[in-house]
Motif scaffolding. Structure first.
Motif, mmCIF file in Angstrom:
data_model
loop_
_atom_site.group_PDB
_atom_site.id
_atom_site.type_symbol
_atom_site.label_atom_id
_atom_site.label_comp_id
_atom_site.label_asym_id
_atom_site.label_seq_id
_atom_site.Cartn_x
_atom_site.Cartn_y
_atom_site.Cartn_z
ATOM 1 N N LYS A 30 34.089 -1.936 35.259
ATOM 2 C CA LYS A 30 34.598 -2.309 33.943
ATOM 3 C C LYS A 30 33.759 -1.700 32.836
ATOM 4 C CE LYS A 30 37.322 -6.392 35.677
ATOM 5 N NZ LYS A 30 37.310 -7.731 35.552
ATOM 6 N N GLN A 81 33.338 -5.948 39.227
ATOM 7 C CA GLN A 81 32.773 -6.226 37.662
ATOM 8 C C GLN A 81 32.281 -4.977 36.978
ATOM 9 O OE1 GLN A 81 33.301 -8.782 35.674
ATOM 10 N NE2 GLN A 81 32.116 -7.644 34.035
ATOM 11 N N ASN A 108 28.273 -6.474 31.253
ATOM 12 C CA ASN A 108 27.672 -5.734 32.186
ATOM 13 C C ASN A 108 25.851 -5.307 31.927
ATOM 14 O OD1 ASN A 108 29.975 -5.969 34.095
ATOM 15 N ND2 ASN A 108 30.644 -3.830 33.646
ATOM 16 N N ASN A 167 32.100 3.511 33.135
ATOM 17 C CA ASN A 167 31.950 2.069 33.604
ATOM 18 C C ASN A 167 30.262 1.851 33.766
ATOM 19 O OD1 ASN A 167 30.868 3.186 36.269
ATOM 20 N ND2 ASN A 167 33.117 3.311 36.837
ATOM 21 N N THR A 220 32.202 -2.802 29.935
ATOM 22 C CA THR A 220 32.377 -4.008 29.183
ATOM 23 C C THR A 220 30.745 -4.485 28.920
ATOM 24 O OG1 THR A 220 32.715 -6.568 29.094
ATOM 25 C CG2 THR A 220 32.599 -5.471 30.937
#
Length: 327
Positions: free
Chosen positions: A8, A5, A13, A91, A10
């Motif tokens: 990524k 997760q 997070n 990330n 995003t």
């Protein structure tokens, strides 16, 4: 899984990193001591202003403020790593690794001078990574010298980072004596101005006492129990895996990345070696190692291809941290 997760880029997070940071400090929240006396700055600042900032904080407030500060540092570090593309793709693994490292030991979870200094450490890293592509860096090196001086007023052993500035010049730049002098000028400017202030208020002897740690005997003991050593083992294993992954990517990567990783290695060495500037070694000193080691671990967890290994390893790290907080 957790690592997949955070590989990524995003916004969700941000919430997940914050939640994991909270979980990793539950141990101290559930067993708060009756009183915590935070020391945020060295006597150079405390004696000058005449008050101890944070002395009135309740233990719960102390831990919560520490959590907020470390989250800010984690996202600050994450932004710098992604801006310089040190991992190959943006990330949130640097932020995750940083929050994990600053939760390793219970003393890390309360306010301390090294914790405050990590803002400066991360800021410095952003500037040091940037000197590779700049034509004229004398002004930047002067600023970095001032930043190191300010950091040493917060936590005296941070003074050793002056050596890191010169090492960065060896790594990133051809020799130019002006670039080597300007950090020293910046550093001296801060202490000169501080000396003028102490002289102006008639307390010059207290200014000279700032440099007393330079005369400390070499400390030989570190207050660690067996559980502290055990919690380090999964981190050490992750660093070994990092070396394996780095070996595969080192000569395939761009020059800036290789030089940046060399710089991080010397930052860790200098931090480990600067403990002698403390009269008594405390575990909090090693908080200064968190930013460079977090970048190393983020590189491994981003580029490793064995999903079951890196996911399991991270779960072991988290489990060890939580378990040893409760025993």
């Amino acid at each position: 899984m957790i690592i997949s997760q955070h590989r990524k880029f995003t916004p969700i997070n941000i919430v997940l990193v914050s939640a994991i940071g909270l979980v990793l400090c539950l141990g101290i929240f559930l067993s708060l001591p009756d009183h915590i006396t935070p020391i945020l700055f060295e006597p150079a600042i405390n004696n000058l202003i005449g008050i101890r900032i944070g002395s009135g904080l309740a233990p719960g407030e102390n831990v919560m403020i520490t959590l907020i500060l470390t989250l800010l540092q984690a996202f600050f570090l994450n932004r710098i790593v992604n801006n310089f593309n040190l991992l190959g793709k943006p990330n949130f693994t640097p932020a995750l690794m940083y929050m994990t490292l600053v939760s390793l030991f219970t003393p890390f979870l309360v306010l301390s001078p090294p914790l405050i200094c990590n803002f400066i450490t991360i800021w410095m890293l952003g500037k040091l990574f940037n000197i590779y592509k700049q034509h004229d860096i004398k002004g930047l090196m002067f600023d970095l010298g001032m930043i190191v001086a300010i950091g040493s007023l917060i936590y005296f052993p941070f003074m050793v980072m002056m050596l890191l500035l010169w090492i960065s010049l060896l790594i990133f730049r051809p020799f130019n004596w002006r670039e080597w002098i300007t950090p020293l000028l910046g550093f001296s400017t801060i202490y000169f101005l501080l000396g003028v202030i102490y002289y102006w208020i008639g307390r010059l002897q207290e200014f000279f006492a700032i440099f007393k740690p330079l005369g400390y005997a070499f400390p030989t003991e570190l207050s660690l129990n067996m559980y502290d050593y055990l919690v380090i083992i999964p981190i050490a294993i992750a660093l070994l895996f990092f070396l394996v992954v780095l070996k595969e990517h080192f000569f395939k990567s761009v020059v800036h990345l290789r030089k940046s990783f060399q710089l991080l290695f010397f930052m860790i060495l200098l931090t480990l070696g600067s403990f002698y500037l403390n009269n008594h070694i405390t575990i909090n000193h090693f908080l200064l190692c968190a930013p460079p080691i977090a970048i190393y671990l983020a590189f491994y967890f981003t580029n490793s291809k064995s999903k079951w290994i890196y996911e399991t390893l991270y779960l072991v790290i988290v489990a060890a941290i939580i378990y040893f907080q409760f025993i």
